[in-house]
Every structure is written in C-alpha cells, then in structure tokens.
Write an enzyme that holds these catalytic residues in place. Sequence first.
Site, PDB file in Angstrom:
ATOM      1  N   HIS A  99      -0.204  53.587  34.113  1.00 42.12           N
ATOM      2  CA  HIS A  99       0.794  54.228  34.970  1.00 42.12           C
ATOM      3  C   HIS A  99       1.565  55.330  34.235  1.00 42.12           C
ATOM      4  O   HIS A  99       1.678  56.461  34.719  1.00 42.12           O
ATOM      5  CB  HIS A  99       1.805  53.198  35.482  1.00 42.12           C
ATOM      6  CG  HIS A  99       1.207  52.103  36.298  1.00 42.12           C
ATOM      7  ND1 HIS A  99       0.051  52.247  37.018  1.00 42.12           N
ATOM      8  CD2 HIS A  99       1.621  50.824  36.525  1.00 42.12           C
ATOM      9  CE1 HIS A  99      -0.223  51.124  37.654  1.00 42.12           C
ATOM     10  NE2 HIS A  99       0.711  50.249  37.359  1.00 42.12           N
ATOM     11  N   ASP A 139      -5.432  53.741  40.189  1.00 45.23           N
ATOM     12  CA  ASP A 139      -4.095  53.511  39.654  1.00 45.23           C
ATOM     13  C   ASP A 139      -3.143  53.783  40.813  1.00 45.23           C
ATOM     14  O   ASP A 139      -2.943  54.931  41.211  1.00 45.23           O
ATOM     15  CB  ASP A 139      -3.800  54.458  38.482  1.00 45.23           C
ATOM     16  CG  ASP A 139      -2.451  54.180  37.828  1.00 45.23           C
ATOM     17  OD1 ASP A 139      -1.574  53.602  38.508  1.00 45.23           O
ATOM     18  OD2 ASP A 139      -2.265  54.541  36.653  1.00 45.23           O
ATOM     19  N   HIS A 140      -2.566  52.725  41.371  1.00 45.36           N
ATOM     20  CA  HIS A 140      -1.828  52.894  42.625  1.00 45.36           C
ATOM     21  C   HIS A 140      -0.617  53.797  42.477  1.00 45.36           C
ATOM     22  O   HIS A 140      -0.126  54.344  43.465  1.00 45.36           O
ATOM     23  CB  HIS A 140      -1.414  51.526  43.195  1.00 45.36           C
ATOM     24  CG  HIS A 140      -0.311  50.851  42.440  1.00 45.36           C
ATOM     25  ND1 HIS A 140      -0.538  50.029  41.367  1.00 45.36           N
ATOM     26  CD2 HIS A 140       1.030  50.879  42.616  1.00 45.36           C
ATOM     27  CE1 HIS A 140       0.608  49.580  40.914  1.00 45.36           C
ATOM     28  NE2 HIS A 140       1.582  50.068  41.643  1.00 45.36           N
TER      29      HIS A 140
END
Length: 518
Positions: free
Chosen positions: A269, A206-207
Amino acid sequence: MTLSPVPENPLRDVGLRLHRTPPPCTLIIFGVTGDLASRKLLPALYNLALRRLLPTGFTVVGYARREKNHEPFRQEMHEAVAQFSRTTPLQEAVWKSFAEGLFYQQGNFDDPAGYRKLKEMLEQAERERGTGGNRLFYLATPPAFFPEIISQLGAAGLVQAISGSERRPWSRIIIEKPFGHDLASAQELNRQVLQVFHEDQVYRIDHYLGKETVQNLLVFRFANGIFEPIWNRRYVDHVQITVAESLGVEGRGDYYETAGVIRDIIQNHMLQLLSLTAMEPPVTAEANAIRDEKVKVLRAIRPIRPDEVGQYTVRGQYGPGVIAGERVPGYREEPDVAPDSVTETYAALKLYIDSWRWAGVPFYLRSGKRLPKRVTEIAIQFKGVPLMLFANGAGNDIEPNVLGLNIQPDEGIALRFGAKVPGPAMRIRPVAMDFRYGAAFGDAAPDAYERLLLDCMLGDSTLFTRRDEVEAAWQFITPIIEGWKASQPHFPNYAAGTWGPEESQRFMEQDGRRWRRL
C-alpha cells in the site's frame, strides 16, 4: 445440473447504463467461503449490478473446500451483501437477477477432479448463459495455495492462451496480496504464475489503488497546471505518508505473526502511494506508461542496508491501552500471537528518492495498528518563504504550507496556508481550503473493489501492479527485514491508543521536523 438461463434483465435500461460495461464473462472465486468474498467481493459485485455496470449473463462460480449446494451458497451471500454492502437496504429485485448467476463448486485446491468439474460447469455457463468463454479467476485464498491453484488451472486446460484478437475468449487472474514474503519468494511466485499465464493476463490487486483519492492523485497532479510546477525539490521540504489503524489484528494473529506491518502495509500500500506521489508525468494515460513511471520511482529509492536500519527506521509493538474509552489488550495478548513475539505492529521509515525531481527531499512513512484513529493521508509540506516580512508580529510563528490528500476515511484534499486575522494588528493564522468528495459530488465514493473488479473485466490494468513493480518494492524492503532480524527489539514499546513509540517522535525531531497531528 442445469444452470439458470439468462432472464430478461430488468436492469437493461440503456438510458441508465454507463459506457464502461465489460463483455459477458464468468468470475471464478477460489476461497469463496472466506471473509474477503463475503465482506468485499460479493458486495462490490452487487453494487456494480445496482449501477448497471455488469454485462448480461454475468456469472459467478464460487470454488471452495466446504460441501455446499447452489441455494445455500446464494442465501449466505444474500446475508453477507445485506450486511456489508455500502448501499442499503438491499434491493431484492436487483439481488434476484444477480443471484441467478451465482453458483458453487466444491473441491479441494489440490484435487484435479475438482478442476475437471469446474471446467464442465464453465463450459455449461458458456452455452446456457452466454459468457463467451471469458474467464476471470480470483485467488481469495491464503497465499500458500496460490502456486497449487495456478498449476491446477493450467493442467486442467482452464486458461485460454492470450490472443491479439478481441473475438477470442480471454482468461485473466487476480492475485491478492501478499505477493511473496521477500524478494526471492516474490520472484519464485512470479515464475510459477508466468508458467501458466502471460504477464498481460495477471492482475496483482492492491485495493488502495481503487480508492477515489488515490486515483484522483494523478488527475490532481497532471490535469492542473497550478501544482505540477512546484511538485519538486525546489519547493517541497518533505513528504509524509501515514496509514494509521485503530484496530488490532482482529483475529488474524497467525497471519500477522508472519507478516508484520512492513509486509502487510508498507511493502504494498505505502510504496504504491509513494510511487504515485513521486512519479514523473507518463507519456500517455495508458496502463503500462503509468506503471513504467511508478517502477522508475521504486528503483530510484536509495537502498537502506541491513546495518543502516537503526538510522532510517523505527519499529514498535503495541501493548495494552485505551481506544475510544475502552481498554484493549496488547499485541502479545491477542489470539494466535506468541507471548514473546517480536513482530512489529508499527514502523516508520525515512527514505530518499535519488532523482532530479526529489534529490535531497526526505519521504517519511509511518503505519501502525492500535493508533488513536483510522486515517490514511499523503501530506506535501512546502518550504518556507525566503524572507519572512511579518516575523515581528505578535503570534506570527507561521506554520508551513501543507497540501494534504486524505485517502480514508473522509476522502478529500486540503491546502493549508497563512492568512491575516481581521483587526488592526498584523496577526497571521493558518487556514485551510477543503475539498470533500461527499460534499462536492453529493454521492459516496464507490468501494475500491468495485472499480478494480470492473477494470479487470474490461482488461484495464492501470490500477494493478506489474511484475517488475512487485519485485522492485521487495528489493527495497527485504534488506530492512534482514536488518531487523539481526537485532532484538524491546517490545511492547507503545501503548494502544497512542501515536507509536516515543522513538518515532525523536526520529522526526532529530531532523527538525515533526509528525503531522491527524
């Protein structure tokens, strides 16, 4: 075919290297011809090379269905990095050294012959470039291909079994979101992955977790004694988490039709930001200790049943409007979007975490596309003072204290509090103490993918989601999706360039609160 031997590396200046350098390895990117590889992965790897953080002999093998040779692939990646790298202009000496380790393998994702050729190339890299048999597989493909690729990797014998010995070669896999589309599909995908890989080899990326301010949240909370004592229900009135985007679906209409904002942003996110904000102090700074506490938060979220979605959620879809002075189409007018689509592009949730720290404190989450600006923020709003001594002063409608953590685009932290305006009258005005990464440290923060790729090569899973995290998040989100399916929304219900549907404002006002002005 002969792979390029490892040259004398002009970057091997020990005085310039940082200590976090991984062992030699090969990164295999499935779907390397897609946007993710050209816009994010290769620029991130180039910047790691620029910062002397890649190991000697580091090799990248791109695997995709298009017919292509090594040199055209290298040229395409050169153009992509020149366009999308955060550092410009491109340093040709660094690129030349880096590009000598770039190779391309054509193959279909369901073709065993392609994986046999891939295995031959990897074994050759181990001999000629000294990669040591360490392999990092990156699934940069649409999710529909995940099970097939994983199965083929296992059948071809490309995955090294996990070993407690540091001398044994390792294999790891990075899996991009979305990880499933509901609880049942996430559980099934986990089952398929764990038939080939051990959980310790799986890095669900999950960037957002690679962003500096997100990482700094842990340091901010647990390395400073001033804030942790008031980070609880006694002093916090409520928490707002916002992920706003000014862009539309940007040509991804077919994907967005199956995802919507709740799958695209909120399930991953936003719940990650929530868990880091609300977690208890971990017993150590090790990966599993931190992830244990994040899972506890996700499991403590009070469920929202399908018949409660009208009380605790709001959803919307943008229509035509104006952003930055330009007219933009509505969601239903975007390519590959159904003209009567009921996919949500905006959602707001109110949730509670049933724990001693947060009992009774509402957490408000909102995310949407085609909002007025791109911004991601976590805002902690504190309770007012027990007795206002200055209420009779002119203009003393004192605003509450707010701690804002800006995740993007301007990474930083701001604390707002009341101060007396100079002069004879007792007038109070809110002021802010601001911290900005660029101003404080004099350098732009690294891209999230730089940190995450490096951590995976190092075997540090702190910033990656674990199986139980993924399933706990879906366990909360899936009933909301089911509840939305049971009702027919009236879309579109907000114009592009506005802060979402009016119902979202009433959603806050009924609690005597309001969304922050960003």
